[in-house]
Design a protein around this motif. Structure first.
Motif, PDB file in Angstrom:
ATOM      1  N   UNK A  65      52.196  36.943  78.591  1.00 50.62           N
ATOM      2  CA  UNK A  65      51.833  38.313  78.252  1.00 50.62           C
ATOM      3  C   UNK A  65      50.867  38.935  79.253  1.00 50.62           C
ATOM      4  N   UNK A  66      50.164  38.115  80.008  1.00 47.31           N
ATOM      5  CA  UNK A  66      49.262  38.614  81.037  1.00 47.31           C
ATOM      6  C   UNK A  66      48.087  39.397  80.483  1.00 47.31           C
ATOM      7  N   UNK A  67      47.728  40.453  81.175  1.00 50.58           N
ATOM      8  CA  UNK A  67      46.545  41.240  80.819  1.00 50.58           C
ATOM      9  C   UNK A  67      46.722  41.957  79.491  1.00 50.58           C
ATOM     10  N   UNK A  68      47.978  42.220  79.102  1.00 52.73           N
ATOM     11  CA  UNK A  68      48.206  42.896  77.819  1.00 52.73           C
ATOM     12  C   UNK A  68      47.770  42.035  76.643  1.00 52.73           C
ATOM     13  N   UNK A  69      47.703  40.729  76.868  1.00 49.08           N
ATOM     14  CA  UNK A  69      47.312  39.799  75.811  1.00 49.08           C
ATOM     15  C   UNK A  69      45.802  39.830  75.552  1.00 49.08           C
ATOM     16  N   UNK A  70      45.065  40.523  76.379  1.00 43.36           N
ATOM     17  CA  UNK A  70      43.610  40.509  76.284  1.00 43.36           C
ATOM     18  C   UNK A  70      43.073  41.393  75.163  1.00 43.36           C
ATOM     19  N   UNK A  71      43.862  42.302  74.647  1.00 45.45           N
ATOM     20  CA  UNK A  71      43.365  43.175  73.581  1.00 45.45           C
ATOM     21  C   UNK A  71      43.570  42.521  72.218  1.00 45.45           C
ATOM     22  N   UNK A  73      44.579  43.930  69.455  1.00 45.34           N
ATOM     23  CA  UNK A  73      45.831  44.380  68.840  1.00 45.34           C
ATOM     24  C   UNK A  73      47.021  43.584  69.352  1.00 45.34           C
ATOM     25  N   UNK A  74      47.073  43.324  70.650  1.00 47.40           N
ATOM     26  CA  UNK A  74      48.202  42.564  71.189  1.00 47.40           C
ATOM     27  C   UNK A  74      48.144  41.104  70.758  1.00 47.40           C
ATOM     28  N   UNK A  75      46.944  40.565  70.575  1.00 48.73           N
ATOM     29  CA  UNK A  75      46.827  39.189  70.103  1.00 48.73           C
ATOM     30  C   UNK A  75      47.319  39.066  68.670  1.00 48.73           C
ATOM     31  N   UNK A  76      47.005  40.052  67.823  1.00 49.64           N
ATOM     32  CA  UNK A  76      47.527  40.034  66.453  1.00 49.64           C
ATOM     33  C   UNK A  76      49.044  40.208  66.449  1.00 49.64           C
ATOM     34  N   UNK A  77      49.566  41.001  67.362  1.00 55.12           N
ATOM     35  CA  UNK A  77      51.015  41.189  67.450  1.00 55.12           C
ATOM     36  C   UNK A  77      51.706  39.904  67.911  1.00 55.12           C
ATOM     37  N   UNK A  78      51.061  39.136  68.785  1.00 52.52           N
ATOM     38  CA  UNK A  78      51.647  37.903  69.304  1.00 52.52           C
ATOM     39  C   UNK A  78      51.430  36.717  68.358  1.00 52.52           C
ATOM     40  N   UNK A  79      50.588  36.870  67.369  1.00 48.31           N
ATOM     41  CA  UNK A  79      50.260  35.758  66.471  1.00 48.31           C
ATOM     42  C   UNK A  79      51.479  35.179  65.752  1.00 48.31           C
ATOM     43  N   UNK A  80      52.375  35.978  65.156  1.00 48.43           N
ATOM     44  CA  UNK A  80      53.536  35.374  64.478  1.00 48.43           C
ATOM     45  C   UNK A  80      54.410  34.528  65.416  1.00 48.43           C
ATOM     46  N   UNK A  81      54.630  35.005  66.624  1.00 49.98           N
ATOM     47  CA  UNK A  81      55.425  34.232  67.581  1.00 49.98           C
ATOM     48  C   UNK A  81      54.700  32.951  67.970  1.00 49.98           C
ATOM     49  N   UNK A  82      53.403  33.035  68.146  1.00 45.88           N
ATOM     50  CA  UNK A  82      52.614  31.873  68.516  1.00 45.88           C
ATOM     51  C   UNK A  82      52.619  30.822  67.400  1.00 45.88           C
ATOM     52  N   UNK A  83      52.449  31.269  66.167  1.00 43.63           N
ATOM     53  CA  UNK A  83      52.467  30.346  65.024  1.00 43.63           C
ATOM     54  C   UNK A  83      53.849  29.708  64.889  1.00 43.63           C
ATOM     55  N   UNK A  84      54.898  30.514  65.004  1.00 46.23           N
ATOM     56  CA  UNK A  84      56.260  29.991  64.894  1.00 46.23           C
ATOM     57  C   UNK A  84      56.543  28.955  65.976  1.00 46.23           C
ATOM     58  N   UNK A  85      56.183  29.257  67.211  1.00 41.81           N
ATOM     59  CA  UNK A  85      56.406  28.323  68.312  1.00 41.81           C
ATOM     60  C   UNK A  85      55.596  27.044  68.133  1.00 41.81           C
ATOM     61  N   UNK A  86      54.375  27.170  67.665  1.00 39.61           N
ATOM     62  CA  UNK A  86      53.551  25.996  67.407  1.00 39.61           C
ATOM     63  C   UNK A  86      54.177  25.122  66.322  1.00 39.61           C
ATOM     64  N   UNK A  87      54.658  25.728  65.241  1.00 34.90           N
ATOM     65  CA  UNK A  87      55.276  24.955  64.161  1.00 34.90           C
ATOM     66  C   UNK A  87      56.570  24.287  64.622  1.00 34.90           C
ATOM     67  N   UNK A  88      57.344  24.970  65.454  1.00 32.31           N
ATOM     68  CA  UNK A  88      58.573  24.368  65.979  1.00 32.31           C
ATOM     69  C   UNK A  88      58.250  23.165  66.860  1.00 32.31           C
ATOM     70  N   UNK A  89      57.297  23.318  67.760  1.00 30.65           N
ATOM     71  CA  UNK A  89      56.902  22.209  68.640  1.00 30.65           C
ATOM     72  C   UNK A  89      56.337  21.038  67.831  1.00 30.65           C
ATOM     73  N   UNK A  90      55.528  21.345  66.824  1.00 33.54           N
ATOM     74  CA  UNK A  90      54.951  20.296  65.989  1.00 33.54           C
ATOM     75  C   UNK A  90      56.036  19.570  65.204  1.00 33.54           C
TER      76      UNK A  90
END
Length: 108
Positions: A65-71, A73-90
């Motif tokens: 996500x680069x610099x857009x990930x620094x806000x 709002x963008x971190x909250x938007x990326x949270x569902x994808x991050x949680x899903x990917x973490x659960x899949x990897x786990x």
């Protein structure tokens, strides 16, 4: 000691809050059934993988996500994808590594 006073207060205070919350959760039979339900068992079995995978997933997400990930709002938007990917990897590491290792050492 050169750290901020909050470092010495935060962890014990948060520990008491978590202990009180767990005590409240375990106070009723309905909450005990929920904590022993299939979702919580699934999460508990994969908790070590979740612990191991969450940081690498966050690092990959930040690079993608680069610099857009620094806000915030963008971190909250990326949270569902991050949680899903973490659960899949786990889940994959639990199925492909942990369970096999537990079976291997149980029979040894």
């Amino acid at each position: 000691w050169s750290g901020h006073w909050m470092l010495a207060v935060w962890n014990p205070a948060l520990g008491w809050v978590i202990a009180a919350a767990l005590g409240g959760l375990l106070a009723t039979p309905a909450s005990r059934r929920w904590l022993g339900g299939p979702v919580m068992i699934w999460l508990g079995e994969r908790s070590f993988g979740i612990y191991l995978w969450h940081f690498p997933v966050e690092q990959v997400m930040a690079r993608l996500l680069g610099a857009e990930h620094a806000t915030v709002a963008s971190q909250f938007a990326a949270l569902p994808a991050s949680v899903a990917l973490t659960l899949i990897c786990a889940d994959w590491s639990y199925r492909l590594v942990e369970r096999r290792a537990m079976r291997l050492f149980r029979t040894a």
